[in-house]
Scaffold this motif. Structure first.
Motif, short mmCIF file in Angstrom:
data_model
loop_
_atom_site.label_atom_id
_atom_site.label_comp_id
_atom_site.label_asym_id
_atom_site.label_seq_id
_atom_site.Cartn_x
_atom_site.Cartn_y
_atom_site.Cartn_z
N HIS A 116 -0.05 10.98 -10.07
CA HIS A 116 -1.52 11.85 -10.02
C HIS A 116 -1.27 13.11 -9.40
O HIS A 116 -2.08 13.90 -9.72
N LEU A 117 -0.59 13.08 -8.27
CA LEU A 117 -0.62 14.28 -7.28
C LEU A 117 0.24 15.42 -7.48
O LEU A 117 -0.01 16.43 -7.58
N VAL A 144 0.61 6.80 -6.57
CA VAL A 144 -0.39 7.76 -6.75
C VAL A 144 0.46 9.15 -6.58
O VAL A 144 -0.14 10.35 -7.51
N LEU A 173 0.71 -1.14 -0.14
CA LEU A 173 -0.16 -0.08 0.15
C LEU A 173 0.89 1.27 0.09
O LEU A 173 0.55 2.27 -0.70
N ARG A 185 -8.18 12.28 -4.86
CA ARG A 185 -7.53 13.79 -4.48
C ARG A 185 -7.25 14.34 -5.66
O ARG A 185 -6.53 13.87 -6.60
N VAL A 212 -5.24 5.31 1.24
CA VAL A 212 -4.37 5.57 -0.08
C VAL A 212 -5.55 5.64 -1.09
O VAL A 212 -5.26 6.31 -2.03
N LEU A 242 -5.99 9.23 -0.98
CA LEU A 242 -5.21 10.06 -1.79
C LEU A 242 -5.40 9.85 -3.31
O LEU A 242 -4.83 10.97 -4.02
N TYR A 243 -5.73 8.74 -3.82
CA TYR A 243 -5.81 8.54 -5.11
C TYR A 243 -6.88 9.50 -5.68
O TYR A 243 -6.87 9.90 -7.15
N VAL A 256 2.06 1.83 -3.41
CA VAL A 256 0.93 2.45 -4.20
C VAL A 256 0.76 3.81 -3.91
O VAL A 256 0.74 4.39 -5.07
N ALA A 257 0.86 4.34 -2.76
CA ALA A 257 0.88 5.65 -2.32
C ALA A 257 1.84 6.51 -2.92
O ALA A 257 1.54 7.64 -3.61
#
Lengths: 122, 123
Positions: free
Chosen positions: A49-50, A45, A38, B36, B30, B33-34, A41-42
């Motif tokens: 994406h962020l 992300v 996880l 957001r 998570v 977060l994805y 994956v964070a």
């Protein structure tokens, strides 16, 4: 019921139920691997994406996809490892070696290199 | 096995339950977060723009999954006298969750990872 079927499956594997503390420790190790996945994956992300990064699209995708691939490998491997360890404990065999820590270490090292490349040679 | 401990001296079952809760909380974090919005409204944000309604799908799916696993853990926890003994074995319940719950959790994390990669490549 799937649980009784799997119990029976392990019954036929022979051996006796290991000490419950070992089973619980095995379960916690499994959960720790899932948390590792996880976290990866964070990271994916964040990169994909962020966080606005002025990297080339190549390094961005490489880092993000590498993190995701690593996470997927761990999620596939973690339950298999749980079952293998459980079986080994039932039969009183030595615990099987797992390639997972090595895979994770090498993978994270490569991702770190890619991050450096993305930062300094975008 | 006839031994029936009044209390697990190492609180192993409880630690495992907490470990489950921690893991499910991280899963929810998570996913949030994805979903957001990106920190800046730059070019990267524009092409990642997803219909807000579509973003609800992973949120609700994960919430349902986490709720289901939590309910499963709670039921087993209560059925085993707060992790003290399983009626079948007499010792504390091991594992705390059934194996299918572990497989389900692994699969959902894998799906989440694939979704993160797919939306980045296709978006």
């Amino acid at each position: 019921m799937p649980s009784s079927a799997s119990d029976q499956d392990r019954e036929t594997g022979g051996g006796s139920e290991p000490d419950y503390r070992f089973t619980l420790a095995n379960e916690r190790t499994f959960l720790a691997w899932i948390r590792t996945a996880l976290a990866l994956v964070a990271g994916a992300v964040a990169v994909l994406h962020l966080v606005p990064l002025d990297w080339g699209d190549g390094s961005r995708l490489t880092v993000g996809l590498a993190l995701t691939a690593l996470a997927v490998i761990i999620t596939v491997y973690a339950p298999l490892r749980w079952i293998r360890v459980q079986r080994a404990m039932r039969r009183g065999r030595p615990l099987p070696m797992s390639a997972l820590p090595l895979i994770t270490t090498v993978g994270v090292t490569l991702v770190c290199v890619a991050v450096l490349v993305g930062n300094y040679w975008p | 096995m006839s031994r029936r401990p009044a209390r697990d001296p190492g609180l192993q079952a409880e630690r495992t339950l907490l470990s489950w809760q921690r893991t499910l909380i991280v899963l929810i974090v998570v996913v949030l977060l994805y979903m957001r919005d990106p920190f800046s409204d730059g070019a990267a944000a524009a092409d990642a723009a997803v219909d807000p309604l579509h973003r609800l799908v992973p949120a609700l799916g994960t919430a349902a999954l986490a709720g289901m696993l939590m309910a499963h853990l709670r039921r087993r926890w209560r059925g085993t006298d707060h992790g003290r003994h399983d009626d079948a074995t007499g010792s504390p319940p091991a594992p705390v969750a059934r194996p299918w719950a572990m497989v389900l959790l692994s699969a959902s994390v894998a799906v989440l990872g694939i979704a993160v990669a797919a939306t980045a490549v296709l978006g």
